[in-house]
Write an enzyme that holds these catalytic residues in place. Structure first.
Site, PDB file in Angstrom:
ATOM      1  N   GLU A 126     -13.864  -2.825  -1.484  1.00 30.67           N
ATOM      2  CA  GLU A 126     -14.066  -2.987  -0.040  1.00 30.67           C
ATOM      3  C   GLU A 126     -15.456  -2.511   0.379  1.00 30.67           C
ATOM      4  O   GLU A 126     -15.867  -1.388   0.080  1.00 30.67           O
ATOM      5  CB  GLU A 126     -12.981  -2.215   0.727  1.00 30.67           C
ATOM      6  CG  GLU A 126     -13.134  -2.363   2.241  1.00 30.67           C
ATOM      7  CD  GLU A 126     -11.896  -1.981   3.034  1.00 30.67           C
ATOM      8  OE1 GLU A 126     -10.826  -1.731   2.444  1.00 30.67           O
ATOM      9  OE2 GLU A 126     -12.007  -1.936   4.276  1.00 30.67           O
ATOM     10  N   ASP A 150       0.834  -1.207   0.000  1.00 34.08           N
ATOM     11  CA  ASP A 150       0.000   0.000   0.000  1.00 34.08           C
ATOM     12  C   ASP A 150       0.862   1.247   0.000  1.00 34.08           C
ATOM     13  O   ASP A 150       1.761   1.381   0.851  1.00 34.08           O
ATOM     14  CB  ASP A 150      -0.852   0.043   1.286  1.00 34.08           C
ATOM     15  CG  ASP A 150      -2.234  -0.534   1.082  1.00 34.08           C
ATOM     16  OD1 ASP A 150      -2.741  -0.503  -0.062  1.00 34.08           O
ATOM     17  OD2 ASP A 150      -2.804  -1.021   2.075  1.00 34.08           O
TER      18      ASP A 150
HETATM   19  O1  KIV Z   1      -4.532  -2.188   4.337  1.00 32.49           O
HETATM   20  C1  KIV Z   1      -5.171  -3.230   4.122  1.00 32.49           C
HETATM   21  O2  KIV Z   1      -5.048  -4.249   4.830  1.00 32.49           O
HETATM   22  C2  KIV Z   1      -6.099  -3.247   2.999  1.00 32.49           C
HETATM   23  C3  KIV Z   1      -7.061  -4.384   2.913  1.00 32.49           C
HETATM   24  C4  KIV Z   1      -8.153  -4.186   3.889  1.00 32.49           C
HETATM   25  C5  KIV Z   1      -7.552  -4.578   1.549  1.00 32.49           C
HETATM   26  O3  KIV Z   1      -6.093  -2.354   2.219  1.00 32.49           O
END
Ligand code: KIV
Length: 274
Positions: free
Chosen positions: A192, A93
């Site tokens: 989500e 991310d």
């Molecule tokens: O940060 C995370 O764990 C996520 C998931 C909930 C998809 O983005």
């Protein structure tokens, strides 16, 4: 039944593998990891995709939201995970504030993640507002996964963690965003906490796979936060979490036994001593 692993189960997972899985109707299994030991276990268990999620901000650092985690901290978690992985695709991310400003900022954050961690792809939350950044990363050779619906980095705009896109207007925007992300070159999209019917429609409309979390059973894959699935987090109970274990209980029992063994001088025994 053959006990041999098929080629898709043994060879490295790439973004292309995920496209093929969608084409063949094989659901993609994705879980989060933030450290070497967990990543190693998930990888050895055959998970397809490991997400170094900014949920690390919640489950590793104890913050209420994903907003505080920094790019340096995400890179550290990604480095730990990558060292434990041989087969799975590792997606990281991009944290809040590291890509929303402009596409140049997005590119330099993503380049840092890829160069410093050795991960295989990044994930970014949002649709039309970030599509310029998505394109720029893909032009630079960085695979990008999108994330639509309940995007936790926007929690203060939403005001709650309730299901998104129940109303027609937001559902239409989400469908348009999904197409925009696909056209920009994203290799997949996390959906989500949206109605299952909408997730089905989006999944059928795209050539790239959708990965659902609280988005019903017809997405092309599913993702959970590993700490939730293992029952390590107990104060987070949305209906989409399936608890595969109650590790919190197991750990408490084990720790209490350890304390008792230490107090009674049962531990260490002669065999456990030099
Ligand atoms: O940060 C995370 O764990 C996520 C998931 C909930 C998809 O983005």
């Amino acid at each position: 039944m053959s006990t041999q692993l098929s080629a898709t189960e043994t060879s490295k997972v790439t973004t292309r593998t995920l496209q093929e899985m969608k084409r063949s109707g094989i659901p993609i299994a994705m879980l989060t990891a933030y450290d070497y030991t967990s990543a190693r276990i998930l990888d050895a268990s055959g998970i397809d995709v490991i997400l170094v999620g900014d949920s690390a901000s919640n489950v590793m650092a104890g913050h209420e939201t994903t907003l505080p985690i920094t790019l340096d901290q995400m890179i550290y978690h990604a480095q730990c995970v990558v060292r434990g992985v041989k087969r799975a695709l590792v997606v990281v991310d991009l944290p809040f504030g590291s890509y929303q400003g402009n596409s140049k900022e997005a590119l330099s954050s993503a380049i840092r993640v890829m160069k410093e961690s050795g991960a295989h792809a990044v994930k970014m939350e949002g649709g039309s507002a970030i599509v310029g950044g998505v394109k720029r990363l893909i032009e630079a050779g960085i695979p990008v996964m999108g994330h639509l619906g309940l995007t936790p980095q926007s929690i203060y705009r939403f005001g709650s963690y309730q299901v998104r896109a129940r109303e027609d207007e937001e559902a239409e925007l989400l469908k348009e965003d999904a197409i925009l992300l696909q056209e920009a070159g994203s290799f997949g999209i996390v959906l989500e906490k949206i109605p299952a019917e909408l997730a089905t429609e989006v999944s059928l409309s795209l050539l790239i796979p959708t990965i659902g979390i609280g988005a019903g059973n017809s997405c092309d894959g599913q993702v959970l936060v590993t700490h939730d699935a293992l029952g390590l987090t107990t104060d987070f109970n949305p209906r989409f979490v399936r608890r595969y274990a109650r590790l919190d209980e197991m750990i408490k029992t084990m720790v209490q036994q350890y304390i008792a063994d230490v107090r009674s001088r049962d531990f260490p025994s002669k065999n456990e001593s030099y």
